[in-house]
Write a protein that holds these residues in place. Sequence first.
Motif, mmCIF file in Angstrom:
data_model
loop_
_atom_site.group_PDB
_atom_site.id
_atom_site.type_symbol
_atom_site.label_atom_id
_atom_site.label_comp_id
_atom_site.label_asym_id
_atom_site.label_seq_id
_atom_site.Cartn_x
_atom_site.Cartn_y
_atom_site.Cartn_z
ATOM 1 N N ILE A 393 0.849 -1.194 0.000
ATOM 2 C CA ILE A 393 0.000 0.000 0.000
ATOM 3 C C ILE A 393 0.882 1.241 0.000
ATOM 4 O O ILE A 393 1.763 1.382 0.850
ATOM 5 C CB ILE A 393 -0.928 0.019 1.231
ATOM 6 N N ASN A 394 0.648 2.127 -0.953
ATOM 7 C CA ASN A 394 1.357 3.401 -0.969
ATOM 8 C C ASN A 394 0.345 4.535 -0.996
ATOM 9 O O ASN A 394 -0.847 4.316 -0.784
ATOM 10 C CB ASN A 394 2.341 3.474 -2.141
ATOM 11 N N ASN A 395 0.812 5.741 -1.269
ATOM 12 C CA ASN A 395 -0.063 6.910 -1.169
ATOM 13 C C ASN A 395 -1.231 6.872 -2.151
ATOM 14 O O ASN A 395 -2.367 7.205 -1.791
ATOM 15 C CB ASN A 395 0.737 8.186 -1.388
ATOM 16 N N GLU A 396 -0.981 6.471 -3.403
ATOM 17 C CA GLU A 396 -2.000 6.600 -4.440
ATOM 18 C C GLU A 396 -2.674 5.294 -4.819
ATOM 19 O O GLU A 396 -3.719 5.315 -5.470
ATOM 20 C CB GLU A 396 -1.384 7.230 -5.694
ATOM 21 N N GLU A 397 -2.121 4.150 -4.457
ATOM 22 C CA GLU A 397 -2.716 2.890 -4.870
ATOM 23 C C GLU A 397 -2.352 1.753 -3.923
ATOM 24 O O GLU A 397 -1.441 1.863 -3.099
ATOM 25 C CB GLU A 397 -2.289 2.532 -6.307
ATOM 26 N N GLN A 398 -3.090 0.679 -4.077
ATOM 27 C CA GLN A 398 -2.870 -0.534 -3.302
ATOM 28 C C GLN A 398 -2.675 -1.682 -4.291
ATOM 29 O O GLN A 398 -3.536 -1.930 -5.131
ATOM 30 C CB GLN A 398 -4.088 -0.794 -2.414
ATOM 31 N N VAL A 399 -1.538 -2.353 -4.217
ATOM 32 C CA VAL A 399 -1.196 -3.430 -5.153
ATOM 33 C C VAL A 399 -1.284 -4.767 -4.413
ATOM 34 O O VAL A 399 -0.589 -4.966 -3.411
ATOM 35 C CB VAL A 399 0.208 -3.234 -5.754
ATOM 36 N N ILE A 400 -2.144 -5.659 -4.920
ATOM 37 C CA ILE A 400 -2.369 -6.948 -4.281
ATOM 38 C C ILE A 400 -1.954 -8.060 -5.232
ATOM 39 O O ILE A 400 -2.448 -8.137 -6.366
ATOM 40 C CB ILE A 400 -3.844 -7.123 -3.893
#
Length: 452
Positions: A393-400
């Motif tokens: 999880i970062n500032n602009e998106e969540q990568v799963i």
Amino acid sequence: MIKGNTLNIKKINSNIFKHNFSPFILILSITILIALLNIPIMQTLWSYSFDDGTYSHAYFIPLIVAYLFYVINNNGELKYRETISLPASVLLIISAYILFVTSTAQISLLYWLAILLLLCSSIIFVFNANIKIASAASYFIFLLPVWGILTIPLQDLSVFAANTLLGFTTIPVFVEEQFVHIPSGIFEIAGGCSGLRYLITSLAISTLFSFLYLRTIKNTATFISVAILGALLTNWLRISILIIIGHQTEMTSDLMTDHNMFGWYLYIPFIFLLFKFGGYLADKENNKPITSDSSAKIQLNTPSWPLAIILFTILLFSSTSLHMSTTTTPETKLIDVLNQPIIYNYSTVEVITNNSNKTQLVYNFSEDNLESKPTFFENNFIPKNWLIIGKVINNEEQVIKIKNGKRTAVITLRYEISGLKIGSSSRFKLERLKQAMFGQTKTKLHWQFQLD
């Protein structure tokens, strides 16, 4: 002569009834008015409190609160304000504004607490504040479905306690997260085993008993502390005994599949002992002189019409029903996409297909429905038959990162409000609160699926 006395007696009785019950009726009227002005919130309470097994006691809470105010009224402690109180007025206005912002931002936990704060401040606005009135109005906290935040801490505490208690036995135990491994099998101390039900019950019972029978802060704190400790200890013993029974019976006991009632068999005797202890504390207090002044039971004048108009205007301003529609039953609309999430209560969805390996869905949500939001608790961002193997999880998106058999894929998730894209759900909720203060409520969910 006799007839004249009879008429006088009837007149006196009528005045007493009006004198005693008018504040009590006004309390009920304020409560009903706030409920009617916030039907969407009441519907969420019905769904997640009255219809939920954890809060099955919710049906009794309004009756208990009514009884508490009945007792306060009979003791002459419901006194109308003779003049408008500036602190009470400020508290009422702030409470109304908090309810408006939190409901606009669609933050469930906050608008449930806000409506309770609004009820307490409305009553204090009309009546002289005291600890009894605040306690009675605050008793509605046991109806609100806000206690779920304690599930994980209580679950972790139960795992630690069960491991400690089993250390006094000869059973080989290995604990991994919420799983307890013994030679006969594996026990999962799930959320339902956290002891939350016992804790809520103990708090509700001990608070009610303290309100009715205890007078000192010391005894009240002692009694409630014992009730909390007993609830936790009961649950820890229940888990430990079940594990021991499972070990001794090679997991063949009926309790391995139906163990809910077993806990209540342990808890009910504790409640009897708790009441006995409470009776002991109450008897000690009754041996001490009561310093309260009997003249305090005299009622003051009824509130003026301007006070009632001000209260109604502020409650109307904060009304959820004026800017929210009633909550609808969550439903999933069909999308002709092979791999997709399960999203509830969205208004429209846009499907963007760039190539065979990449699919993007943009969900739009209605700002006039409390349950129409990207963070609705039943939303599932993982397609069916896929498992999570990693998350960033970062500032602009969540990568799963997910997998299905030998196939792997990546889900990219973005929450959006007012053109701002956010990866964290908690940061998104905070931003919704900020934007709600300026009337910005439209939200989106960007969901992208791409095969590796």
